[in-house]
Design a protein around this motif. Structure first.
Motif, PDB file in Angstrom:
ATOM      1  N   ARG A  34      37.256  36.426  44.978  1.00 59.34           N
ATOM      2  CA  ARG A  34      38.360  37.275  44.502  1.00 59.34           C
ATOM      3  C   ARG A  34      39.166  36.491  43.474  1.00 59.34           C
ATOM      4  NH1 ARG A  34      38.237  38.064  50.352  1.00 59.34           N
ATOM      5  NH2 ARG A  34      39.363  36.096  50.480  1.00 59.34           N
ATOM      6  N   VAL A  35      39.449  37.130  42.329  1.00 61.21           N
ATOM      7  CA  VAL A  35      40.267  36.494  41.300  1.00 61.21           C
ATOM      8  C   VAL A  35      41.428  37.424  40.981  1.00 61.21           C
ATOM      9  CG1 VAL A  35      40.344  35.643  38.921  1.00 61.21           C
ATOM     10  CG2 VAL A  35      38.325  35.223  40.323  1.00 61.21           C
ATOM     11  N   GLU A  36      42.626  36.833  40.943  1.00 52.72           N
ATOM     12  CA  GLU A  36      43.826  37.630  40.682  1.00 52.72           C
ATOM     13  C   GLU A  36      44.525  37.074  39.446  1.00 52.72           C
ATOM     14  OE1 GLU A  36      46.197  38.695  44.220  1.00 52.72           O
ATOM     15  OE2 GLU A  36      47.910  37.962  43.079  1.00 52.72           O
ATOM     16  N   GLY A  37      44.745  37.922  38.448  1.00 51.65           N
ATOM     17  CA  GLY A  37      45.435  37.502  37.224  1.00 51.65           C
ATOM     18  C   GLY A  37      46.858  37.997  37.220  1.00 51.65           C
ATOM     19  N   ASN A  38      47.800  37.045  37.225  1.00 51.94           N
ATOM     20  CA  ASN A  38      49.212  37.424  37.334  1.00 51.94           C
ATOM     21  C   ASN A  38      49.992  37.173  36.040  1.00 51.94           C
ATOM     22  OD1 ASN A  38      48.947  38.208  40.068  1.00 51.94           O
ATOM     23  ND2 ASN A  38      48.890  36.047  40.634  1.00 51.94           N
ATOM     24  N   CYS A  39      49.285  36.922  34.937  1.00 51.76           N
ATOM     25  CA  CYS A  39      49.919  36.622  33.656  1.00 51.76           C
ATOM     26  C   CYS A  39      48.830  36.764  32.589  1.00 51.76           C
ATOM     27  CB  CYS A  39      50.455  35.195  33.672  1.00 51.76           C
ATOM     28  SG  CYS A  39      49.172  34.026  34.121  1.00 51.76           S
ATOM     29  N   ALA A  40      49.133  36.343  31.357  1.00 48.52           N
ATOM     30  CA  ALA A  40      48.086  36.330  30.336  1.00 48.52           C
ATOM     31  C   ALA A  40      47.095  35.245  30.719  1.00 48.52           C
ATOM     32  CB  ALA A  40      48.691  36.042  28.974  1.00 48.52           C
ATOM     33  N   CYS A  41      45.886  35.623  31.054  1.00 49.34           N
ATOM     34  CA  CYS A  41      44.929  34.646  31.594  1.00 49.34           C
ATOM     35  C   CYS A  41      43.518  35.177  31.401  1.00 49.34           C
ATOM     36  CB  CYS A  41      45.199  34.417  33.088  1.00 49.34           C
ATOM     37  SG  CYS A  41      45.085  35.930  34.065  1.00 49.34           S
ATOM     38  N   PHE A  42      42.539  34.342  31.740  1.00 49.42           N
ATOM     39  CA  PHE A  42      41.137  34.759  31.607  1.00 49.42           C
ATOM     40  C   PHE A  42      40.356  34.344  32.846  1.00 49.42           C
ATOM     41  CE2 PHE A  42      36.735  33.768  30.580  1.00 49.42           C
ATOM     42  CZ  PHE A  42      36.323  34.989  30.085  1.00 49.42           C
ATOM     43  N   GLY A  43      39.546  35.230  33.343  1.00 53.47           N
ATOM     44  CA  GLY A  43      38.713  34.895  34.491  1.00 53.47           C
ATOM     45  C   GLY A  43      37.345  35.563  34.409  1.00 53.47           C
ATOM     46  N   HIS A  44      36.321  34.840  34.794  1.00 51.98           N
ATOM     47  CA  HIS A  44      34.950  35.384  34.769  1.00 51.98           C
ATOM     48  C   HIS A  44      34.251  34.996  36.069  1.00 51.98           C
ATOM     49  CE1 HIS A  44      30.883  35.785  32.455  1.00 51.98           C
ATOM     50  NE2 HIS A  44      31.018  36.646  33.425  1.00 51.98           N
ATOM     51  N   VAL A  45      33.786  35.970  36.793  1.00 52.58           N
ATOM     52  CA  VAL A  45      33.084  35.714  38.053  1.00 52.58           C
ATOM     53  C   VAL A  45      31.638  36.179  37.897  1.00 52.58           C
ATOM     54  CG1 VAL A  45      33.010  36.161  40.534  1.00 52.58           C
ATOM     55  CG2 VAL A  45      35.195  36.209  39.323  1.00 52.58           C
ATOM     56  N   GLN A  46      30.716  35.297  38.209  1.00 47.79           N
ATOM     57  CA  GLN A  46      29.305  35.648  38.063  1.00 47.79           C
ATOM     58  C   GLN A  46      28.558  35.253  39.329  1.00 47.79           C
ATOM     59  OE1 GLN A  46      27.524  33.695  34.716  1.00 47.79           O
ATOM     60  NE2 GLN A  46      25.538  34.654  35.046  1.00 47.79           N
ATOM     61  N   CYS A  47      28.055  36.228  40.045  1.00 50.33           N
ATOM     62  CA  CYS A  47      27.286  35.951  41.265  1.00 50.33           C
ATOM     63  C   CYS A  47      25.837  36.355  41.016  1.00 50.33           C
ATOM     64  CB  CYS A  47      27.783  36.785  42.438  1.00 50.33           C
ATOM     65  SG  CYS A  47      29.442  36.430  42.946  1.00 50.33           S
ATOM     66  N   ASP A  48      24.917  35.420  41.167  1.00 55.23           N
ATOM     67  CA  ASP A  48      23.495  35.724  41.024  1.00 55.23           C
ATOM     68  C   ASP A  48      22.789  35.283  42.283  1.00 55.23           C
ATOM     69  OD1 ASP A  48      22.974  36.795  38.419  1.00 55.23           O
ATOM     70  OD2 ASP A  48      23.678  34.877  37.637  1.00 55.23           O
TER      71      ASP A  48
END
Lengths: 244, 306
Positions: free
Chosen positions: B231-245
């Motif tokens: 789980r990724v939570e963005g609470n401001c100007a930000c960048f997130g990338h989740v990759q599950c293989d």
């Protein structure tokens, strides 16, 4: 020497069975550079796949250096000295270009050796050896790496299925030089499926495959003018003769 | 002195053929086996509970910390708290790992709770390997928790690897990321037999321009099962990338439930998840290079989990 005897491939289709290859018999002499060409859907790729063992023929036999290889697996044929460059090669998450070249060569390659194979397909080795063969590479890059693996395998019979497809003009020029070198060295048997004049002109022999059959076969100077003549304005001889 | 079992496990989890350079703490069956401090890195035992505090001085450059754990007693349950305090501008490479050798009939378990306080502009790589072995019927259980707090400009690469022999694992990772800080989490997991693995993760992007990349690669063989819940939570100007293989084989089961939450209009979060068998065309390609189907499969998995 490769010999195909009465090879047929029939697959189920909407309106009954479809004959993809119809009783093809041909021989390929050792150390010849042969280009297979012909209209789309004519059976060229099927023919190449049958030789590598990627497809099982419905009828007929294949002999390689006198041995019946019809029932052999892909890997067994590879071990006997047959290799295949896919028209649309797969990608591998996590596998590096250097891994594929190592597997192809069957041993660890020195940096220089690995680089030389990439250079032959117009890739800068420094930029590519450690790259994953995944979606971060373009179609043309993956295709050139595919050709590099066939070069690294260095088999006695190399089959390339449309090596030019998806490759830019600059890289194609480099690739043509590599095929020219293979031709000039006369150490390997080369079977290339191609529509490109520059590759066709390298051939010792052209095989024209259409409608699941070998329609013509002969030296470039005889067959290529015939093909050019027949494809003017999109109307080819096969259509004129009512064979399609 | 380390015995042969201890040495073998150390090689598996820490690539340690001998005691390495840098700060070192080896814990074996709940006891301090070996410790070495450096001028910049001080390891001290906790007085209120099991575990150690690791203080890394500000602006420490290119030093290493090794804190492997070994469990060889069947039936031993080890719960340990390791707290890292990484000073401003420090650059360190931390290698942890736990190996369980259980030849008995009772379950052996190690629960390591690692907390990282990463100072301003510090740069940390943290590698954690898990390994289990032994012929007994007792299970080898590892339940690690990794909690990270990244201050402004800090950078962490977290790599966790669990390749073989761990029967049951429940992993939890939590990271709070400050301004201009970034964390890359790479998780590699292979389960076989009837093993079961659960990995949960919470990444909170709290500071302006915080970044995360979560890359999970797993292979589930035989009748094993895996659950991923990043789980990724963005609470401001930000960048997130989740990759599950995940590659699934035999009768294995894999669930991947990536979750992204944007609480700010300039938060940019992406998730991708893919589960599937090894593509037939990949095996075919490697067979044309002379590998058998089994050899091809092995090469593909080796690359996938590299």
């Amino acid at each position: 020497m490769l010999e195909l005897r009465n090879i047929s491939v029939t697959v189920p289709a909407e309106n009954g069975d479809a004959d993809i290859l119809k009783n093809i018999s041909l021989t390929l002499e050792d150390k010849k550079f042969v280009v297979v060409t012909g209209p789309n859907g004519g059976g060229k790729t099927t023919l190449a796949k049958v030789i590598m063992g990627l497809l099982t023929p419905s009828a007929g036999q294949i002999f390689y250096n006198g041995q019946d290889i019809t029932a052999l697996s892909i890997a067994q044929r590879a071990k006997l000295g047959i290799s295949y460059g896919f028209q649309q090669p797969p990608r591998f998450k996590g596998m590096k270009v250097s891994d594929l070249l190592r597997i192809a060569a069957g041993r660890f390659l020195t940096h220089e050796e690995a680089c030389s194979y990439l250079t032959k397909v117009g890739l800068c080795a420094r930029d590519y050896l450690d790259r994953d063969v995944d979606t971060s590479l373009s179609g043309g890059e993956v295709k050139r790496i595919e050709i590099a693996t066939v070069l690294a395998k260095n088999a006695d019979l190399m089959i390339y299925d449309e090596p030019e497809a998806g490759i830019d003009l600059w890289s194609f020029a480099r690739l043509t030089e590599t095929f020219q070198e293979l031709h000039d060295q006369q150490q390997k048997t080369i079977l290339i499926i191609s529509h490109q004049e520059r590759i066709i002109r390298l051939a010792d022999e052209i095989i024209l495959v259409a409608n699941g059959q070998v329609q013509e076969r002969g030296p470039v100077e005889k067959i290529y003018p015939m093909i050019l003549n027949d494809t003017v304005a999109g109307c080819n001889r096969l259509e004129v003769e009512g064979k399609c | 002195m380390l015995n042969e079992i201890q040495k073998r496990i150390l090689e598996q989890v820490a690539d340690m053929a001998k005691i390495p350079e840098g700060a070192v703490n080896i814990r074996s069956d709940g006891q301090k086996e070996y410790r070495h401090n450096t001028k910049n890195i001080q390891i001290t035992s906790k007085t209120d509970k099991e575990g150690i505090d690791i203080h890394i001085a500000p602006f420490t450059k290119d030093e290493e910390v090794h804190i492997p754990v070994i469990v060889t007693q069947s039936g031993f349950h080890d719960l340990v708290y390791n707290d890292f305090f990484i000073g401003e501008g420090a650059q360190v490479n931390i290698v942890a790992g736990c190996g369980i050798s259980n030849c008995g009939d009772c379950d052996s378990e190690h629960d390591g709770i690692h907390t990282f306080h990463v100072g301003k502009n510090a740069k940390v790589t943290y590698t954690e390997k898990h390994y289990g072995e032994g012929t007994g019927t007792g299970k080898r259980i590892l339940n690690p928790q990794t909690i990270l707090y990244l201050e402004e400009g800090a950078s962490v690469t977290l790599e966790t690897v669990q390749i073989k022999g761990v029967d049951d694992t429940k992993r939890y990772t939590k990271a709070e990321i400050g301004k201009d800080a970034e964390i890359t989490i790479q998780e590699k997991l292979l389960t076989h037999g009837d093993q079961h693995a659960v990995s949960e993760m919470d990444v909170f992007l709290n500071g302006e321009n915080a970044k995360t990349r979560v890359i999970s690669r797993s292979v589930a063989q035989d009748t094993s099962s895996q659950i991923f819940y990043p789980r990724v939570e963005g609470n401001c100007a930000c960048f997130g990338h989740v990759q599950c293989d995940a590659i699934i084989m035999g009768n294995a089961k894999v669930r991947a439930i990536p979750e992204i939450t944007c609480n700010h209009v300039d938060a940019s979060l992406i998730h991708e998840a893919a589960i599937g068998r090894i593509a037939g065309e990949q095996i075919t390609k490697l067979m044309t290079l002379g590998l058998t189907a089994e050899e091809a499969e092995e090469e593909i998995l080796k690359g996938f989990l590299r």
